[in-house]
Design a protein around this motif. Structure first.
Motif, PDB file in Angstrom:
ATOM      1  N   VAL A 124       0.854  -1.189   0.000  1.00 24.19           N
ATOM      2  CA  VAL A 124       0.000   0.000   0.000  1.00 24.19           C
ATOM      3  C   VAL A 124       0.887   1.235   0.000  1.00 24.19           C
ATOM      4  CG1 VAL A 124      -1.598   1.383   1.388  1.00 24.19           C
ATOM      5  CG2 VAL A 124      -1.971  -1.083   1.145  1.00 24.19           C
ATOM      6  N   ARG A 125       0.515   2.214  -0.820  1.00 17.06           N
ATOM      7  CA  ARG A 125       1.154   3.528  -0.783  1.00 17.06           C
ATOM      8  C   ARG A 125       0.071   4.570  -0.521  1.00 17.06           C
ATOM      9  NH1 ARG A 125       4.132   7.230  -5.442  1.00 17.06           N
ATOM     10  NH2 ARG A 125       5.057   8.700  -3.939  1.00 17.06           N
ATOM     11  N   TYR A 126       0.170   5.249   0.622  1.00 13.61           N
ATOM     12  CA  TYR A 126      -0.876   6.199   1.026  1.00 13.61           C
ATOM     13  C   TYR A 126      -0.273   7.242   1.963  1.00 13.61           C
ATOM     14  CZ  TYR A 126      -4.655   8.206   3.773  1.00 13.61           C
ATOM     15  OH  TYR A 126      -5.487   9.094   4.415  1.00 13.61           O
ATOM     16  N   SER A 127      -0.806   8.457   1.922  1.00 14.77           N
ATOM     17  CA  SER A 127      -0.465   9.475   2.909  1.00 14.77           C
ATOM     18  C   SER A 127      -1.618  10.447   3.064  1.00 14.77           C
ATOM     19  CB  SER A 127       0.795  10.240   2.506  1.00 14.77           C
ATOM     20  OG  SER A 127       1.112  11.221   3.476  1.00 14.77           O
ATOM     21  N   ASP A 144      -1.302  13.545   3.714  1.00 15.40           N
ATOM     22  CA  ASP A 144      -0.940  14.840   3.140  1.00 15.40           C
ATOM     23  C   ASP A 144      -0.404  14.752   1.709  1.00 15.40           C
ATOM     24  OD1 ASP A 144       1.495  13.652   3.530  1.00 15.40           O
ATOM     25  OD2 ASP A 144       2.356  15.286   4.731  1.00 15.40           O
ATOM     26  N   ASP A 145      -0.635  13.655   1.030  1.00 18.63           N
ATOM     27  CA  ASP A 145      -0.208  13.484  -0.358  1.00 18.63           C
ATOM     28  C   ASP A 145       1.315  13.485  -0.517  1.00 18.63           C
ATOM     29  OD1 ASP A 145      -2.863  13.367  -1.291  1.00 18.63           O
ATOM     30  OD2 ASP A 145      -2.987  15.551  -1.365  1.00 18.63           O
ATOM     31  N   LEU A 146       2.041  13.152   0.550  1.00 18.91           N
ATOM     32  CA  LEU A 146       3.498  13.014   0.488  1.00 18.91           C
ATOM     33  C   LEU A 146       3.881  11.601   0.906  1.00 18.91           C
ATOM     34  CD1 LEU A 146       4.634  16.457   1.997  1.00 18.91           C
ATOM     35  CD2 LEU A 146       4.670  15.756  -0.412  1.00 18.91           C
ATOM     36  N   ALA A 147       3.284  10.640   0.260  1.00 13.32           N
ATOM     37  CA  ALA A 147       3.538   9.249   0.616  1.00 13.32           C
ATOM     38  C   ALA A 147       4.949   8.834   0.231  1.00 13.32           C
ATOM     39  CB  ALA A 147       2.538   8.341  -0.093  1.00 13.32           C
ATOM     40  N   PRO A 148       5.617   8.040   1.068  1.00  9.43           N
ATOM     41  CA  PRO A 148       6.923   7.490   0.682  1.00  9.43           C
ATOM     42  C   PRO A 148       6.809   6.699  -0.616  1.00  9.43           C
ATOM     43  CG  PRO A 148       6.513   7.124   3.016  1.00  9.43           C
ATOM     44  CD  PRO A 148       5.227   7.636   2.432  1.00  9.43           C
ATOM     45  N   THR A 149       7.888   6.657  -1.367  1.00  9.03           N
ATOM     46  CA  THR A 149       7.866   6.097  -2.718  1.00  9.03           C
ATOM     47  C   THR A 149       7.661   4.585  -2.731  1.00  9.03           C
ATOM     48  OG1 THR A 149      10.275   6.015  -2.628  1.00  9.03           O
ATOM     49  CG2 THR A 149       9.273   7.910  -3.713  1.00  9.03           C
ATOM     50  N   LEU A 150       7.159   4.098  -3.867  1.00  2.07           N
ATOM     51  CA  LEU A 150       6.965   2.669  -4.104  1.00  2.07           C
ATOM     52  C   LEU A 150       7.106   2.401  -5.594  1.00  2.07           C
ATOM     53  CD1 LEU A 150       6.150  -0.197  -3.163  1.00  2.07           C
ATOM     54  CD2 LEU A 150       3.759   0.499  -3.444  1.00  2.07           C
ATOM     55  N   TYR A 151       7.921   1.393  -5.933  1.00  6.63           N
ATOM     56  CA  TYR A 151       8.158   1.024  -7.324  1.00  6.63           C
ATOM     57  C   TYR A 151       7.924  -0.471  -7.501  1.00  6.63           C
ATOM     58  CZ  TYR A 151      10.435   5.571  -7.763  1.00  6.63           C
ATOM     59  OH  TYR A 151      10.710   6.915  -7.774  1.00  6.63           O
ATOM     60  N   ALA A 152       7.581  -0.858  -8.719  1.00  8.21           N
ATOM     61  CA  ALA A 152       7.351  -2.258  -9.056  1.00  8.21           C
ATOM     62  C   ALA A 152       8.076  -2.602 -10.353  1.00  8.21           C
ATOM     63  CB  ALA A 152       5.856  -2.539  -9.207  1.00  8.21           C
ATOM     64  N   ALA A 153       8.526  -3.859 -10.441  1.00  4.79           N
ATOM     65  CA  ALA A 153       9.163  -4.346 -11.666  1.00  4.79           C
ATOM     66  C   ALA A 153       9.030  -5.854 -11.723  1.00  4.79           C
ATOM     67  CB  ALA A 153      10.639  -3.954 -11.721  1.00  4.79           C
ATOM     68  N   PRO A 154       8.905  -6.432 -12.931  1.00  5.24           N
ATOM     69  CA  PRO A 154       8.903  -7.894 -13.055  1.00  5.24           C
ATOM     70  C   PRO A 154      10.269  -8.453 -12.688  1.00  5.24           C
ATOM     71  CG  PRO A 154       8.954  -6.851 -15.211  1.00  5.24           C
ATOM     72  CD  PRO A 154       8.748  -5.751 -14.225  1.00  5.24           C
ATOM     73  N   MET A 155      10.251  -9.664 -12.104  1.00  2.00           N
ATOM     74  CA  MET A 155      11.503 -10.294 -11.694  1.00  2.00           C
ATOM     75  C   MET A 155      11.266 -11.786 -11.489  1.00  2.00           C
ATOM     76  SD  MET A 155      13.945  -9.444  -8.373  1.00  2.00           S
ATOM     77  CE  MET A 155      14.612  -7.953  -9.092  1.00  2.00           C
ATOM     78  N   TRP A 212      11.352  -0.192 -14.035  1.00  2.00           N
ATOM     79  CA  TRP A 212      10.710   0.183 -12.778  1.00  2.00           C
ATOM     80  C   TRP A 212       9.599   1.187 -13.013  1.00  2.00           C
ATOM     81  CZ3 TRP A 212      11.955  -2.670  -8.677  1.00  2.00           C
ATOM     82  CH2 TRP A 212      13.175  -3.351  -8.705  1.00  2.00           C
ATOM     83  N   VAL A 213       8.427   0.890 -12.479  1.00  2.00           N
ATOM     84  CA  VAL A 213       7.265   1.775 -12.590  1.00  2.00           C
ATOM     85  C   VAL A 213       6.905   2.274 -11.204  1.00  2.00           C
ATOM     86  CG1 VAL A 213       4.824   1.923 -13.206  1.00  2.00           C
ATOM     87  CG2 VAL A 213       6.389   0.572 -14.620  1.00  2.00           C
ATOM     88  N   GLU A 214       6.738   3.582 -11.060  1.00  2.00           N
ATOM     89  CA  GLU A 214       6.338   4.130  -9.761  1.00  2.00           C
ATOM     90  C   GLU A 214       4.846   3.893  -9.545  1.00  2.00           C
ATOM     91  OE1 GLU A 214       6.724   8.157  -7.012  1.00  2.00           O
ATOM     92  OE2 GLU A 214       7.329   8.208  -9.122  1.00  2.00           O
ATOM     93  N   VAL A 215       4.524   3.310  -8.420  1.00  2.00           N
ATOM     94  CA  VAL A 215       3.127   3.068  -8.048  1.00  2.00           C
ATOM     95  C   VAL A 215       2.557   4.371  -7.490  1.00  2.00           C
ATOM     96  CG1 VAL A 215       1.582   1.757  -6.553  1.00  2.00           C
ATOM     97  CG2 VAL A 215       3.587   0.647  -7.569  1.00  2.00           C
ATOM     98  N   PRO A 216       1.416   4.843  -7.991  1.00  2.00           N
ATOM     99  CA  PRO A 216       0.889   6.138  -7.553  1.00  2.00           C
ATOM    100  C   PRO A 216       0.454   6.133  -6.093  1.00  2.00           C
ATOM    101  CG  PRO A 216      -0.119   5.434  -9.633  1.00  2.00           C
ATOM    102  CD  PRO A 216       0.624   4.257  -9.088  1.00  2.00           C
ATOM    103  N   ASP A 238      -1.826  -6.992  -9.599  1.00  2.00           N
ATOM    104  CA  ASP A 238      -3.069  -6.237  -9.709  1.00  2.00           C
ATOM    105  C   ASP A 238      -2.896  -4.963  -8.891  1.00  2.00           C
ATOM    106  OD1 ASP A 238      -5.730  -5.487 -10.125  1.00  2.00           O
ATOM    107  OD2 ASP A 238      -6.408  -6.579  -8.349  1.00  2.00           O
ATOM    108  N   VAL A 239      -3.316  -3.828  -9.409  1.00  2.00           N
ATOM    109  CA  VAL A 239      -3.209  -2.561  -8.702  1.00  2.00           C
ATOM    110  C   VAL A 239      -4.605  -1.982  -8.522  1.00  2.00           C
ATOM    111  CG1 VAL A 239      -2.131  -0.289  -8.650  1.00  2.00           C
ATOM    112  CG2 VAL A 239      -0.958  -2.193  -9.763  1.00  2.00           C
ATOM    113  N   ARG A 240      -4.866  -1.489  -7.311  1.00  2.00           N
ATOM    114  CA  ARG A 240      -6.193  -0.986  -6.975  1.00  2.00           C
ATOM    115  C   ARG A 240      -6.102   0.391  -6.348  1.00  2.00           C
ATOM    116  NH1 ARG A 240      -8.634  -6.503  -4.081  1.00  2.00           N
ATOM    117  NH2 ARG A 240      -7.764  -7.963  -5.600  1.00  2.00           N
ATOM    118  N   LEU A 241      -7.193   1.128  -6.394  1.00  2.00           N
ATOM    119  CA  LEU A 241      -7.298   2.373  -5.651  1.00  2.00           C
ATOM    120  C   LEU A 241      -7.380   2.049  -4.164  1.00  2.00           C
ATOM    121  CD1 LEU A 241      -9.938   4.196  -7.876  1.00  2.00           C
ATOM    122  CD2 LEU A 241      -7.457   4.552  -7.879  1.00  2.00           C
TER     123      LEU A 241
END
Length: 273
Positions: A198-201, A203-214, A234-238, A251-254
Motif C-alpha cells: 500500500v502507498r498512502y499518505s 498529506d499526499d506526500l507518501a513514501p515512494t513505491l516502485y514495481a518491476a517484473p523479476m 521500474w514503474v512508480e506506483v501512484p 493487480d493494482v487498486r485504488l
C-alpha cells in the motif's frame, strides 16, 4: 525514512534484492537516493517463506552494511516470497524488537513512514487490541501497532480493507484528540501466499513505491527505490494505491482508508504490468 524490498514469484536467492544489485538494499542502507535521509543504519530484518506456513525471520540492530551474517544468509536462502527492510528510526529505540519485518502467525509486515503525534495516540490505540494481540506487541513503534490493529480488524479475512480500517481509525482518533492528523504509509505485508503493498499518505506526500517484473513469468519485486539504473523496468506506483501480487500476477487498486475504497483500477494495473 526506511527502505525496503519485497518479492513474490519463482524461488530466487535473497541476495538478488538484498546484496547483489548495483543499488541493493544493503547499498540503500548507507546511500539511499529517494529518501529524506541517505543513511538507514538503525537495524535491518528479513522475513521469508519456505516449507512451513510461518515465515522465518532474521533481525538485528547493526547497520545492514556491517553484518556479514546477513550477506551469508542472503546468498544461501532461496524463497518464493520474502520481505527485507533497513531502518531509519523515527520513533522507538534502536533495539531488535523495533526492527522490521514484524511477524504474527503466518503474517509478516514492514513499513516506511510515520504517524504524527504517536506518543499521544499510542495508549488509546493499544487499548483497541484484544488480549492476544496486545501480548504479541513486543516493540514500541507505530509500525508494529498499525500491523496489529490490521490483524484486529480482520487482516486474515480481507487484508486491504483491514489495513484501510487501521489507518482510518488512527486518523479519526488523532482528529478527535486534537492531534496532528497525519499518516504516511508505504508498507508491504503477506500471508505467505499473496504479497500486498500500500502507498498512502494523509498529506499526499507518501513514501515512494516502485514495481518491476523479476524471477520469471508472473514474478514481481516491490521496492522503496529501484535496485538498478534500468529506468524502463521500474514503474512508480501512484499515491493512493494498493498492489496485490499473487499466483495470477500483479493487480493494482485504488486505496483510501475512509470508506475502505479498494476498488480495482484496470488503468493502474495496465501501467504497472
Amino acid at each position: 525514512m526506511c527502505r525496503w524490498a519485497a518479492y513474490r514469484g519463482e524461488p530466487i536467492y535473497l541476495e538478488e534484492l538484498v546484496s547483489s544489485p548495483a543499488h541493493s538494499l544493503i547499498e540503500q542502507s548507507h546511500c539511499a537516493t529517494r529518501a529524506k535521509t541517505a543513511t538507514n543504519g538503525d537495524g535491518f530484518g528479513i522475513a521469508w517463506y519456505g516449507e512451513r506456513p510461518e515465515p522465518g525471520r532474521y533481525r538485528d540492530i547493526l547497520p545492514a552494511w556491517s553484518d556479514c551474517n546477513l550477506k551469508s544468509i542472503a546468498r544461501q536462502i532461496r524463497s518464493p516470497l520474502f520481505l527485507a527492510h533497513v531502518r531509519a528510526a523515527t520513533g522507538g529505540g534502536t533495539r531488535r524488537d523495533n526492527c522490521h519485518p514484524f511477524v504474527h502467525g503466518v503474517w509478516s509486515f514492514m513499513h516506511n513512514g510515520q504517524v504524527a503525534d504517536f506518543e499521544h495516540l499510542r495508549r488509546p490505540l493499544e487499548m483497541m487490541l484484544d488480549d492476544e494481540l496486545y501480548a504479541a506487541r513486543t516493540g514500541a513503534t507505530d509500525s508494529e501497532l498499525l500491523f496489529l490493529l490490521a490483524r484486529q480488524f480482520g487482516l486474515a479475512r480481507d487484508p486491504l480493507a483491514a489495513m484501510a480500517e487501521a489507518i482510518s481509525v488512527v486518523e479519526q482518533l488523532a482528529q478527535r484528540l486534537g492531534c496532528r492528523v497525519l499518516v504516511r504509509f508505504t508498507a508491504a505485508f503477506s500471508d505467505g501466499r499473496t504479497l500486498y503493498a500500500v502507498r498512502y499518505s494523509t498529506d499526499d506526500l507518501a513514501p515512494t513505491l516502485y514495481a518491476a517484473p523479476m524471477g520469471g513469468a508472473g514474478g514481481y519485486c516491490l521496492v522503496s527505490e529501484p535496485l538498478n539504473d534500468d529506468t524502463e523496468a521500474w514503474v512508480e506506483v501512484p499515491d493512493g494505491s494498493a498492489v496485490v501480487v499473487g499466483a495470477d500476477g500483479i493487480d493494482v487498486r485504488l486505496f483510501a482508508p475512509h470508506g475502505h475504497c479498494v476498488a480495482k483500477d484496470p488503468e493502474l494495473a495496465a501501467i504497472v504490468s
